[in-house]
Design a protein around this motif. Structure first.
Motif, PDB file in Angstrom:
ATOM      1  N   LEU A   1       0.838  -1.209   0.000  1.00  0.00           N
ATOM      2  CA  LEU A   1       0.000   0.000   0.000  1.00  0.00           C
ATOM      3  C   LEU A   1       0.871   1.258   0.000  1.00  0.00           C
ATOM      4  CD1 LEU A   1      -2.675   1.538   0.253  1.00  0.00           C
ATOM      5  CD2 LEU A   1      -2.639   1.058   2.716  1.00  0.00           C
ATOM      6  N   ALA A   2       1.949   1.222   0.770  1.00  0.00           N
ATOM      7  CA  ALA A   2       2.865   2.382   0.818  1.00  0.00           C
ATOM      8  C   ALA A   2       3.423   2.675  -0.573  1.00  0.00           C
ATOM      9  CB  ALA A   2       4.001   2.101   1.804  1.00  0.00           C
ATOM     10  N   ARG A   3       3.813   1.622  -1.268  1.00  0.00           N
ATOM     11  CA  ARG A   3       4.345   1.801  -2.622  1.00  0.00           C
ATOM     12  C   ARG A   3       3.272   2.349  -3.558  1.00  0.00           C
ATOM     13  NH1 ARG A   3       6.362  -3.557  -4.897  1.00  0.00           N
ATOM     14  NH2 ARG A   3       4.131  -3.873  -4.921  1.00  0.00           N
ATOM     15  N   ALA A   4       2.063   1.773  -3.481  1.00  0.00           N
ATOM     16  CA  ALA A   4       0.968   2.229  -4.353  1.00  0.00           C
ATOM     17  C   ALA A   4       0.604   3.688  -4.053  1.00  0.00           C
ATOM     18  CB  ALA A   4      -0.253   1.325  -4.188  1.00  0.00           C
ATOM     19  N   ALA A   5       0.648   4.071  -2.771  1.00  0.00           N
ATOM     20  CA  ALA A   5       0.330   5.461  -2.401  1.00  0.00           C
ATOM     21  C   ALA A   5       1.345   6.417  -3.006  1.00  0.00           C
ATOM     22  CB  ALA A   5       0.293   5.610  -0.878  1.00  0.00           C
ATOM     23  N   ARG A   6       2.577   5.963  -3.126  1.00  0.00           N
ATOM     24  CA  ARG A   6       3.659   6.825  -3.641  1.00  0.00           C
ATOM     25  C   ARG A   6       3.634   6.929  -5.151  1.00  0.00           C
ATOM     26  NH1 ARG A   6       9.044   6.005  -5.045  1.00  0.00           N
ATOM     27  NH2 ARG A   6       8.956   3.811  -4.476  1.00  0.00           N
ATOM     28  N   LYS A   7       3.429   5.796  -5.831  1.00  0.00           N
ATOM     29  CA  LYS A   7       3.587   5.835  -7.292  1.00  0.00           C
ATOM     30  C   LYS A   7       2.600   4.952  -8.041  1.00  0.00           C
ATOM     31  CE  LYS A   7       7.234   2.301  -7.430  1.00  0.00           C
ATOM     32  NZ  LYS A   7       8.571   1.961  -7.907  1.00  0.00           N
ATOM     33  N   GLY A   8       1.562   4.447  -7.376  1.00  0.00           N
ATOM     34  CA  GLY A   8       0.620   3.568  -8.047  1.00  0.00           C
ATOM     35  C   GLY A   8      -0.530   4.320  -8.698  1.00  0.00           C
ATOM     36  N   THR A   9      -1.291   3.604  -9.517  1.00  0.00           N
ATOM     37  CA  THR A   9      -2.511   4.170 -10.091  1.00  0.00           C
ATOM     38  C   THR A   9      -3.611   4.153  -9.030  1.00  0.00           C
ATOM     39  OG1 THR A   9      -3.322   2.009 -10.788  1.00  0.00           O
ATOM     40  CG2 THR A   9      -1.897   3.193 -12.340  1.00  0.00           C
ATOM     41  N   ARG A  10      -4.701   4.838  -9.292  1.00  0.00           N
ATOM     42  CA  ARG A  10      -5.831   4.830  -8.359  1.00  0.00           C
ATOM     43  C   ARG A  10      -6.366   3.405  -8.195  1.00  0.00           C
ATOM     44  NH1 ARG A  10      -8.254   9.126  -6.556  1.00  0.00           N
ATOM     45  NH2 ARG A  10     -10.375   8.333  -6.643  1.00  0.00           N
ATOM     46  N   GLU A  11      -6.361   2.643  -9.270  1.00  0.00           N
ATOM     47  CA  GLU A  11      -6.835   1.259  -9.198  1.00  0.00           C
ATOM     48  C   GLU A  11      -5.932   0.424  -8.289  1.00  0.00           C
ATOM     49  OE1 GLU A  11      -7.983  -2.395 -12.261  1.00  0.00           O
ATOM     50  OE2 GLU A  11      -7.376  -0.443 -13.058  1.00  0.00           O
ATOM     51  N   GLU A  12      -4.634   0.614  -8.426  1.00  0.00           N
ATOM     52  CA  GLU A  12      -3.682  -0.121  -7.570  1.00  0.00           C
ATOM     53  C   GLU A  12      -3.823   0.305  -6.111  1.00  0.00           C
ATOM     54  OE1 GLU A  12      -0.176  -0.801 -10.963  1.00  0.00           O
ATOM     55  OE2 GLU A  12      -0.154   1.000  -9.710  1.00  0.00           O
ATOM     56  N   GLN A  13      -4.019   1.591  -5.881  1.00  0.00           N
ATOM     57  CA  GLN A  13      -4.194   2.071  -4.505  1.00  0.00           C
ATOM     58  C   GLN A  13      -5.449   1.460  -3.880  1.00  0.00           C
ATOM     59  OE1 GLN A  13      -4.176   6.301  -5.216  1.00  0.00           O
ATOM     60  NE2 GLN A  13      -1.941   6.412  -5.263  1.00  0.00           N
ATOM     61  N   LEU A  14      -6.540   1.412  -4.654  1.00  0.00           N
ATOM     62  CA  LEU A  14      -7.793   0.835  -4.157  1.00  0.00           C
ATOM     63  C   LEU A  14      -7.605  -0.645  -3.833  1.00  0.00           C
ATOM     64  CD1 LEU A  14     -10.764   1.863  -3.753  1.00  0.00           C
ATOM     65  CD2 LEU A  14     -11.296   0.720  -5.897  1.00  0.00           C
ATOM     66  N   HIS A  15      -6.906  -1.351  -4.714  1.00  0.00           N
ATOM     67  CA  HIS A  15      -6.601  -2.764  -4.534  1.00  0.00           C
ATOM     68  C   HIS A  15      -5.834  -2.977  -3.219  1.00  0.00           C
ATOM     69  CE1 HIS A  15      -4.920  -6.628  -6.541  1.00  0.00           C
ATOM     70  NE2 HIS A  15      -4.445  -6.597  -5.329  1.00  0.00           N
ATOM     71  N   GLU A  16      -4.808  -2.184  -3.001  1.00  0.00           N
ATOM     72  CA  GLU A  16      -3.967  -2.374  -1.805  1.00  0.00           C
ATOM     73  C   GLU A  16      -4.691  -1.940  -0.532  1.00  0.00           C
ATOM     74  OE1 GLU A  16      -1.557  -4.227  -2.082  1.00  0.00           O
ATOM     75  OE2 GLU A  16      -1.123  -4.121  -4.221  1.00  0.00           O
ATOM     76  N   LEU A  17      -5.529  -0.901  -0.613  1.00  0.00           N
ATOM     77  CA  LEU A  17      -6.353  -0.527   0.553  1.00  0.00           C
ATOM     78  C   LEU A  17      -7.232  -1.712   0.958  1.00  0.00           C
ATOM     79  CD1 LEU A  17      -7.577   3.081  -0.378  1.00  0.00           C
ATOM     80  CD2 LEU A  17      -6.230   2.504   1.649  1.00  0.00           C
ATOM     81  N   GLY A  18      -7.819  -2.378  -0.033  1.00  0.00           N
ATOM     82  CA  GLY A  18      -8.687  -3.527   0.246  1.00  0.00           C
ATOM     83  C   GLY A  18      -7.911  -4.680   0.849  1.00  0.00           C
ATOM     84  N   ASP A  19      -6.689  -4.908   0.343  1.00  0.00           N
ATOM     85  CA  ASP A  19      -5.880  -6.010   0.868  1.00  0.00           C
ATOM     86  C   ASP A  19      -5.482  -5.759   2.323  1.00  0.00           C
ATOM     87  OD1 ASP A  19      -6.105  -7.328  -1.516  1.00  0.00           O
ATOM     88  OD2 ASP A  19      -4.037  -7.063  -2.154  1.00  0.00           O
ATOM     89  N   VAL A  20      -5.118  -4.516   2.645  1.00  0.00           N
ATOM     90  CA  VAL A  20      -4.765  -4.225   4.042  1.00  0.00           C
ATOM     91  C   VAL A  20      -5.995  -4.397   4.937  1.00  0.00           C
ATOM     92  CG1 VAL A  20      -4.003  -2.436   5.657  1.00  0.00           C
ATOM     93  CG2 VAL A  20      -2.814  -2.736   3.474  1.00  0.00           C
TER      94      VAL A  20
END
Lengths: 92, 92
Positions: free
Chosen positions: A37-56
């Protein structure tokens, strides 16, 4: 979705595997997902950020299941605003 | 409590401070709280574990607010069971 319904969904989907894995391994997985999630927040797409928020959120619910605790009860501590200063918005 | 209602509660309680702090600092706080949860899971009381579960959930919601994403949308990815294998219980 209700927080409790989500936790129950995680129990039905992953509960048996979670109980075999144990608390320490679940904490390790949660930490790994927070890293993603930290990586996605820094340089991911909105879709990747949403994906990682859900996984956490999913691993957090799995850990709550492992500990036999309710995420909904945990959330209620914030129901009246900041649990430290009691204000909304927080004035700490 | 609804996941969306909890996220909105975090916005009303901490939104202004969150927006001043920025995403990177919010990720750092989330990581710190995950550390406190890891410790509580290993050797804390049930009350401490519940407290730390709530704090991680709160910081996760704050990060979602910072990223302008919905935790409820994130949770829905798991609505049909495991998003990888599509089964409930997971058969991955």
């Amino acid at each position: 979705m209700e927080i409790g319904a989500f936790q129950d969904l995680m129990l039905r989907t992953y509960g048996e595997r979670d109980s075999k894995r144990g608390v320490a391994a679940t904490v390790a997985w949660l930490a790994e997902e927070v890293g993603e999630l930290a990586r996605a927040a820094r340089k991911g797409t909105r879709e990747e950020q949403l994906h990682e928020l859900g996984d956490v959120l999913a691993w957090l619910a799995s850990l709550a299941n492992q500990l036999d605790l309710s995420l909904d009860d945990a959330a209620r501590r914030y129901g009246g605003g900041c649990p430290r200063c009691g204000a909304m918005p927080c004035t700490c």
